[in-house]
Design an enzyme around this catalytic site. Structure first.
Site, PDB file in Angstrom:
ATOM      1  CB  SER A  44      -0.925   0.016   1.223  1.00 57.07           C
ATOM      2  OG  SER A  44      -0.162  -0.002   2.419  1.00 57.07           O
ATOM      3  CE1 TYR A  45       3.704   1.614   4.211  1.00 59.38           C
ATOM      4  CE2 TYR A  45       6.023   1.171   3.872  1.00 59.38           C
ATOM      5  CZ  TYR A  45       4.946   1.281   4.709  1.00 59.38           C
ATOM      6  OH  TYR A  45       5.116   1.058   6.058  1.00 59.38           O
ATOM      7  N   GLY A  46       2.751   4.298  -1.303  1.00 56.92           N
ATOM      8  CA  GLY A  46       2.639   5.067  -2.527  1.00 56.92           C
ATOM      9  C   GLY A  46       1.227   5.610  -2.634  1.00 56.92           C
TER      10      GLY A  46
END
Length: 316
Positions: A44-46
């Site tokens: 989920s990073y971004g």
């Protein structure tokens, strides 16, 4: 110590721009050169269209690392898989792992982690996700499994559930710092020690508040500004202790704060965006605070009028 890559792709909180990628690659190369081989990320990073950007960058940096193959092969990527409400089967969780491997262009992850527990709001989904971790491990997609944002009670439950199925729980990631060392964190650390689980401390610098670079008259821009304005007024006694020890040791405030996490038996994963930050954080290695210094810091930390807010998904 490892490196956290939450900022790599996050425009909202950390102001990421693609123009930063060359420096991020230099950060990666420097860290690996000095023996850092754990990089923490998440599917989920971004933000927005950049979702998954952190994993894409890590994969690229590994492939382009100028060192020998044996060094590249010893780099461990720990990815957290989000407990999205539409991930309702173990197969969907395994698919998430395969998607991460695709972005990273790797055949196996170092640690596959459940990003948060659904026990507080969707308890029936929880065991489905646990079964997904088991399948990832059994299929050889991950070398080890871990969790994030689990409290002591829920950690014991998943540990026992995995153990019955022959899957060891390798790590537990939690917000842990001089700003976040309450009863729950210490209880979790004691439980991890008793069960042989490695505690990974994220936000060891309190989102930057423990760097000594901010004050009530010098606040960061963006969403952090409100939080900093609430906590910094009461933080000065702890910052004074950090500066005192840093000056005596010839270190920086950040290095002392990270070293405290190491001395507590955790693996801190400070976030890094610049070469300057990377070089500074590396200075937290190779030495240890003594017992008097640890007591001084913890005494100051316990008296803070306001502590760091906890992750909304953190369980008991």
């Amino acid at each position: 110590m490892g490196i956290g890559t939450w900022a790599w792709g996050n425009q909202l909180l950390w102001g990421y721009q693609e123009s930063m990628d060359d420096e991020l690659q230099a950060v990666f190369n420097l860290a690996v050169k000095y023996g850092i081989n754990l990089f923490d990320t998440a599917d989920s990073y971004g933000t927005g269209k950049l979702n998954g950007r952190s994993e894409l960058l890590l994969g690229k940096f590994i492939r382009e690392f100028p060192g020998p193959k044996r060094v590249r092969s010893n780099i461990h990527i720990a990815t957290k898989f989000a407990a999205y409400p539409w991930r309702l089967t173990s197969r969907q969780f395994v698919d998430a792992c395969n998607s991460s491997l695709g972005r990273l262009q790797l055949e196996q992850l170092g640690i596959g982690q459940l990003h948060w527990s659904t026990a507080n709001y969707a308890p029936l989904q929880e065991k489905v996700l646990w079964n997904g971790l088991i399948e990832m491990y059994e299929k050889g997609l991950v070398r080890a499994v871990g969790v994030s944002n689990y409290g002591p009670r829920q950690l014991l439950r998943i540990h026992d559930y995995l153990k019955v199925r022959g899957v060891p729980l390798n790590s537990a990631q939690v917000q842990f710092s001089l700003l976040s060392m309450g009863k729950d964190q210490m209880e979790l650390k004691a439980l991890c020690d008793s069960l042989g689980i490695q505690l990974i401390s994220y936000s060891p610098l309190g989102l930057g508040m423990l760097t000594g670079k901010y004050s009530t008259s010098r606040l960061p821009q963006g969403p952090r500004r409100v939080l900093f304005s609430q906590i910094l007024p009461g933080l000065e006694p702890l910052l004074i202790s950090l500066r005192e020890i840093a000056n005596k040791r010839g270190k920086t405030v950040s290095q002392v704060a990270i070293n405290w996490c190491i001395c507590k038996g955790t693996v801190p994963i400070p976030g890094v965006k610049t070469l300057q930050q990377a070089k500074e954080n590396l200075g937290a290695l190779g030495w240890r605070l003594n017992s008097d210094e640890i007591f001084q810091l913890e005494s100051a930390g316990c008296k803070l009028p306001r502590k760091m807010i906890q992750n909304i998904f953190q369980t008991r």
